[in-house]
Scaffold this motif. Structure first.
Motif, PDB file in Angstrom:
ATOM      1  N   GLY A 143      10.475  -5.414  -8.185  1.00  0.00           N
ATOM      2  CA  GLY A 143       9.577  -6.361  -7.504  1.00  0.00           C
ATOM      3  C   GLY A 143       9.907  -7.821  -7.808  1.00  0.00           C
ATOM      4  O   GLY A 143      10.532  -8.133  -8.818  1.00  0.00           O
ATOM      5  N   MET A 144       9.487  -8.691  -6.890  1.00  0.00           N
ATOM      6  CA  MET A 144       9.686 -10.138  -7.081  1.00  0.00           C
ATOM      7  C   MET A 144       8.368 -10.828  -7.444  1.00  0.00           C
ATOM      8  O   MET A 144       8.350 -11.903  -8.024  1.00  0.00           O
ATOM      9  CB  MET A 144      10.225 -10.756  -5.799  1.00  0.00           C
ATOM     10  CG  MET A 144      11.579 -11.343  -6.059  1.00  0.00           C
ATOM     11  SD  MET A 144      12.335 -12.168  -4.691  1.00  0.00           S
ATOM     12  CE  MET A 144      11.105 -12.886  -3.738  1.00  0.00           C
ATOM     13  N   GLY A 145       7.287 -10.215  -7.057  1.00  0.00           N
ATOM     14  CA  GLY A 145       5.959 -10.789  -7.357  1.00  0.00           C
ATOM     15  C   GLY A 145       5.628 -11.994  -6.503  1.00  0.00           C
ATOM     16  O   GLY A 145       4.801 -12.830  -6.881  1.00  0.00           O
ATOM     17  N   GLY A 185       5.178 -11.626  -2.893  1.00  0.00           N
ATOM     18  CA  GLY A 185       4.544 -11.196  -1.643  1.00  0.00           C
ATOM     19  C   GLY A 185       3.109 -11.666  -1.511  1.00  0.00           C
ATOM     20  O   GLY A 185       2.750 -12.344  -0.536  1.00  0.00           O
ATOM     21  N   PHE A 224       3.997 -12.295 -10.285  1.00  0.00           N
ATOM     22  CA  PHE A 224       3.299 -11.173 -10.927  1.00  0.00           C
ATOM     23  C   PHE A 224       3.725  -9.897 -10.200  1.00  0.00           C
ATOM     24  O   PHE A 224       3.530  -9.743  -8.997  1.00  0.00           O
ATOM     25  CB  PHE A 224       1.776 -11.324 -10.868  1.00  0.00           C
ATOM     26  CG  PHE A 224       1.055 -10.137 -11.447  1.00  0.00           C
ATOM     27  CD1 PHE A 224       0.802 -10.056 -12.822  1.00  0.00           C
ATOM     28  CD2 PHE A 224       0.681  -9.066 -10.637  1.00  0.00           C
ATOM     29  CE1 PHE A 224       0.168  -8.933 -13.359  1.00  0.00           C
ATOM     30  CE2 PHE A 224       0.057  -7.950 -11.174  1.00  0.00           C
ATOM     31  CZ  PHE A 224      -0.204  -7.883 -12.528  1.00  0.00           C
ATOM     32  N   ALA A 253       0.843  -1.210   0.000  1.00  0.00           N
ATOM     33  CA  ALA A 253       0.000   0.000   0.000  1.00  0.00           C
ATOM     34  C   ALA A 253       0.874   1.255   0.000  1.00  0.00           C
ATOM     35  O   ALA A 253       0.602   2.217  -0.724  1.00  0.00           O
ATOM     36  CB  ALA A 253      -0.919  -0.024   1.210  1.00  0.00           C
ATOM     37  N   VAL A 277      -2.953 -10.441  -9.441  1.00  0.00           N
ATOM     38  CA  VAL A 277      -2.008  -9.954  -8.419  1.00  0.00           C
ATOM     39  C   VAL A 277      -1.539 -11.035  -7.453  1.00  0.00           C
ATOM     40  O   VAL A 277      -0.440 -10.938  -6.911  1.00  0.00           O
ATOM     41  CB  VAL A 277      -2.580  -8.744  -7.636  1.00  0.00           C
ATOM     42  CG1 VAL A 277      -2.605  -7.495  -8.485  1.00  0.00           C
ATOM     43  CG2 VAL A 277      -3.939  -9.064  -7.053  1.00  0.00           C
ATOM     44  N   THR A 317       4.391  -5.434 -10.967  1.00  0.00           N
ATOM     45  CA  THR A 317       4.436  -4.285 -11.884  1.00  0.00           C
ATOM     46  C   THR A 317       5.537  -3.337 -11.446  1.00  0.00           C
ATOM     47  O   THR A 317       5.670  -2.239 -11.966  1.00  0.00           O
ATOM     48  CB  THR A 317       3.080  -3.540 -11.880  1.00  0.00           C
ATOM     49  OG1 THR A 317       2.747  -3.195 -10.538  1.00  0.00           O
ATOM     50  CG2 THR A 317       1.964  -4.344 -12.509  1.00  0.00           C
ATOM     51  N   ALA A 331      -6.483   0.954  -3.549  1.00  0.00           N
ATOM     52  CA  ALA A 331      -6.773  -0.496  -3.453  1.00  0.00           C
ATOM     53  C   ALA A 331      -7.303  -0.864  -2.062  1.00  0.00           C
ATOM     54  O   ALA A 331      -7.065  -0.149  -1.092  1.00  0.00           O
ATOM     55  CB  ALA A 331      -5.514  -1.280  -3.749  1.00  0.00           C
TER      56      ALA A 331
HETATM   57  P1  ADP Z   1       5.721  -7.223  -5.489  1.00  0.00           P
HETATM   58  O1  ADP Z   1       5.392  -6.336  -4.382  1.00  0.00           O
HETATM   59  O2  ADP Z   1       7.107  -7.836  -5.410  1.00  0.00           O
HETATM   60  O3  ADP Z   1       5.382  -6.762  -6.842  1.00  0.00           O
HETATM   61  P2  ADP Z   1       3.404  -8.597  -4.629  1.00  0.00           P
HETATM   62  O4  ADP Z   1       2.967  -9.987  -4.885  1.00  0.00           O
HETATM   63  O5  ADP Z   1       3.408  -8.143  -3.241  1.00  0.00           O
HETATM   64  O6  ADP Z   1       4.806  -8.504  -5.307  1.00  0.00           O
HETATM   65  O7  ADP Z   1       2.463  -7.659  -5.488  1.00  0.00           O
HETATM   66  C1  ADP Z   1       2.142  -8.022  -6.798  1.00  0.00           C
HETATM   67  C2  ADP Z   1       1.600  -6.869  -7.552  1.00  0.00           C
HETATM   68  O8  ADP Z   1       0.294  -6.499  -7.107  1.00  0.00           O
HETATM   69  C3  ADP Z   1       2.355  -5.595  -7.415  1.00  0.00           C
HETATM   70  O9  ADP Z   1       3.476  -5.546  -8.289  1.00  0.00           O
HETATM   71  C4  ADP Z   1       1.310  -4.575  -7.815  1.00  0.00           C
HETATM   72  O10 ADP Z   1       1.189  -4.448  -9.196  1.00  0.00           O
HETATM   73  C5  ADP Z   1       0.025  -5.126  -7.297  1.00  0.00           C
HETATM   74  N1  ADP Z   1      -0.359  -4.507  -6.023  1.00  0.00           N
HETATM   75  C6  ADP Z   1      -0.218  -5.023  -4.799  1.00  0.00           C
HETATM   76  N2  ADP Z   1      -0.718  -4.200  -3.852  1.00  0.00           N
HETATM   77  C7  ADP Z   1      -1.180  -3.129  -4.486  1.00  0.00           C
HETATM   78  C8  ADP Z   1      -1.829  -1.908  -4.060  1.00  0.00           C
HETATM   79  N3  ADP Z   1      -2.082  -1.645  -2.788  1.00  0.00           N
HETATM   80  N4  ADP Z   1      -2.151  -1.004  -5.019  1.00  0.00           N
HETATM   81  C9  ADP Z   1      -1.907  -1.276  -6.326  1.00  0.00           C
HETATM   82  N5  ADP Z   1      -1.328  -2.392  -6.787  1.00  0.00           N
HETATM   83  C10 ADP Z   1      -0.966  -3.308  -5.886  1.00  0.00           C
END
Ligand code: ADP
Length: 633
Positions: A594-596, A598, A588, A539, A583, A590, A623
């Motif tokens: 990032g590792m995708g 979390g 995944f 967030a 997500v 953006t 979000a």
């Molecule tokens: P990372 O943080 O390494 O990208 P996560 O699995 O934690 O991996 O998150 C995946 C993706 O989800 C993020 O790259 C982002 O695109 C989206 N995301 C997560 N939380 C939010 C949020 N609060 N607002 C917008 N997009 C989010």
């Protein structure tokens, strides 16, 4: 030329026909010769043989009736000749009264006058005596086989070269040895033998043979009793008694008893087991033991008959008296009288066993067993599967814990600045306070109460620093997945404490609104903290540093029915509609760094707690992530 040819042919014809005829006759002779020869050879077997069978007591009088039946069946089976078996019954022999014999002799004489039987076969001692006595008058030339005669009763003086004797030997001592072996406690033996002269003979013989047992057994004799009295006595025998069934043709009252009816009546009322040495009485009434085998006697008898009919001289055919056959026992009687099979002599045969449930319902039992086996197989298969699933679950939790731990390290990496900031603050205050205290101590009259206040501040700051380190250690601790009873509001508060400095550093307002109710759940606090931490960091990440608008991350908890809820919202741009479903996928992201992983790990942790995690966009933007976990009862 043609006429000569004709005449030649005319002359040739009769000769050709003659030779042809001769040839045909020869061929016919050659073809028919073996069949004729065989027929000639077999001719002697087509001759009818007349066998006269003389019974001692009546055709249905055991034991002889059984000998007769078996001998006749064996004759039919073995005979090479067609047989004409003529049977006569010497009823009079029962009474040993020669008076009424005369008309019977006359009758037989008129029957066989001029047409003597090919062989005379007597069954039992009285019949043997009769045929020996009247042979000269009735059938002087007929060879005789005297069968089923106890060797003591063979009238050797009147035997001729035309006779064969198939005798048996009664061994009463062997019969009593058997009784005492099976029932060693026996004290009384009641002996059932009738009152006819023949039976009286046997009473004396049994008495003589059993003399050695006199001291050991109380022998009771029923010869003088009527059968009615015998039945009564047999029903009131003292304990440790047995009944010995010899023969019962005429009782003490002069009543004739035919067949084995008498024995069956005795069996019905007797309060002691009945023993006998004759196989024909075995099977329903007697216990068993060594007995005369009907088969053995009939086999030898028929063998003698066949040899004589085949032309062998009777005097050349000799047999030793037949002894008792190996012991046989009636399983039902053994059960009834509680005789253990371990008492039976070696080599005994036990017959008339009750078919057990397996023998009686073989197919049904096989089917049931098969069903049981299949069921057992399925159950053990399922148990094995469950065990494997448990092992897999434990392993997956272990992996999850390891993965989550690695993920926490990366999250803590992000927190380094914030942690340093959090530690710097108390440490800086401690330093300032310590320096102030030093200065105050240099003065002539230091203010003691002020100094006390400074020391209290130092202690508070020290505790704050320790608390930061404790939290960090607790998050970084490598612990196995461990479920315990926790309060979700506290768990979330801890996570917020860790990340607050990060939010401060990014000029983001981090608010926490816990519900005013208990949220007891079952879970791993470290794992759940990590999930909340991840959502808050995401967030914070979503709100770009350049964004000048509202910079806020709100965390709240709520209780919805029997579920606890944690909501994390932000004022960032929210999630692209097309990404909402992606997500949570592993890898995944953006973000450029990032590792995708979390959210993928967060989902796995929450699902391991039987909960759900969902992503959505708020109507006002930003979000919204919602975690739902079951309330623990
Ligand atoms: P990372 O943080 O390494 O990208 P996560 O699995 O934690 O991996 O998150 C995946 C993706 O989800 C993020 O790259 C982002 O695109 C989206 N995301 C997560 N939380 C939010 C949020 N609060 N607002 C917008 N997009 C989010």
């Amino acid at each position: 030329m043609s006429g000569r040819m004709t005449s030649v042919s005319v002359r040739m014809w009769p000769m050709t026909i003659t030779w042809l005829r001769l040839g045909l006759v020869l061929v016919a002779c050659v073809l028919s010769w073996p069949a004729d020869a065989a027929r000639l050879g077999e001719a002697r077997y087509r001759e009818l043989k007349r066998v006269l069978v003389l019974h001692s007591f009546g055709r249905e009088f055991r034991p002889w009736s059984e000998y007769a039946r078996s001998i006749k069946a064996e004759l039919e089976r073995q005979s090479l000749w067609p047989l004409d078996v003529q049977e006569h019954t010497l009823l009079t022999a029962r009474f040993n009264n020669p008076g009424p014999e005369a008309p019977f002799v006359e009758y037989l004489g008129s029957l066989y006058q001029g047409a003597q039987p090919d062989i005379v076969l007597s069954i039992g001692a009285p019949a043997a005596r009769f045929v020996q006595k009247y042979r000269m008058k009735l059938f002087p030339d007929a060879p005789m086989v005297l069968s089923a005669v106890e060797h003591r009763l063979v009238n050797r003086a009147d035997l001729t070269g035309n006779d064969v004797v198939v005798s048996i030997r009664n061994d009463f001592m062997a019969a009593f040895d058997n009784i005492l072996r099976l029932l060693p406690d026996t004290r009384t033996a009641a002996i059932v033998i009738g009152a006819s002269p023949l039976e009286k003979f046997w009473v004396d013989e049994v008495k003589r043979e059993l003399k050695p047992l006199e001291g050991r057994l109380d022998l009771v004799w029923y010869s003088d009793l009527s059968f009615e009295q015998i039945l009564k006595r047999a029903s009131e025998l003292p304990p440790h008694s047995v009944l010995f069934w010899g023969l019962m043709s005429v009782d003490g009252a002069g009543i004739v008893h035919e067949g084995d009816l008498a024995l069956r009546s005795l069996h019905a009322v007797a309060n002691a087991p009945i023993f006998s040495y004759q196989e024909p009485f075995f099977g329903g009434s007697t216990v068993g033991g060594p007995m005369h085998s009907v088969d053995e006697t009939s086999r030898k008898t028929v063998n003698a008959v066949m040899r004589i009919l085949g032309g062998e001289k009777p005097e050349s055919i000799k047999y030793e008296p037949i002894e008792f056959a190996p012991p046989k026992y009636d399983w039902r009687e053994l059960q009834r009288w509680g005789i253990s099979e371990s008492r039976l002599p070696p080599g005994s045969e036990v017959v008339f066993r009750d078919p057990n449930i397996w023998q009686r319902y073989r197919w049904q039992m096989l089917l049931i067993s098969a069903v049981f086996l299949v069921q057992a197989g399925l159950i053990s298969g399922l148990l094995h599967e469950r065990q494997r699933r448990r092992v897999a679950e434990v392993e997956s939790r272990q992996r999850l814990a390891e993965l989550a731990h690695a993920n926490r390290y990366s999250a803590v990496g992000e927190l380094t600045t914030s942690i340093a900031h959090e530690l710097n603050q108390p440490l800086g205050s401690i330093l300032t306070n310590a320096e102030t205290a030093e200065l105050m101590l240099k003065s002539a009259s230091p203010d003691i109460s002020e100094l006390r206040q400074i020391l209290a501040d130092i202690r508070r700051d020290d505790q704050r620093a320790s608390e930061v380190i404790r939290r960090l250690r607790s998050v970084l601790k490598k612990t196995p997945f461990e479920i315990k009873q926790i309060e979700l509001n506290d768990t979330v508060r801890e996570a917020i404490g860790l990340v607050r400095a990060v939010a401060d550093g990014r000029r983001i307002t981090l608010t926490y609104m816990p519900v005013q109710a208990d949220l007891p759940i079952k879970g791993d606090p470290v794992q759940l903290q990590q999930v909340v931490l991840n959502l808050i960091i995401n967030a914070i990440d979503a709100i770009s540093d350049a964004d000048a608008g509202k910079r806020e991350v709100s965390v709240s908890t709520a209780r919805a029915g029997n579920q606890a809820e944690v909501r994390v919202t932000d004022t960032g741009p929210g999630i692209a509609a097309s990404d909402l479903t992606n997500v949570f996928d592993p890898f995944f992201t953006t973000k450029s760094q990032g590792m995708g992983m979390g959210l993928a790990i967060a989902t796995t942790i929450i699902e391991a707690h039987h909960g759900t995690v969902a992503a959505a966009n708020q109507p006002a933007g930003g979000a919204l992530f919602t975690i739902r976990l079951p309330i623990a009862r």
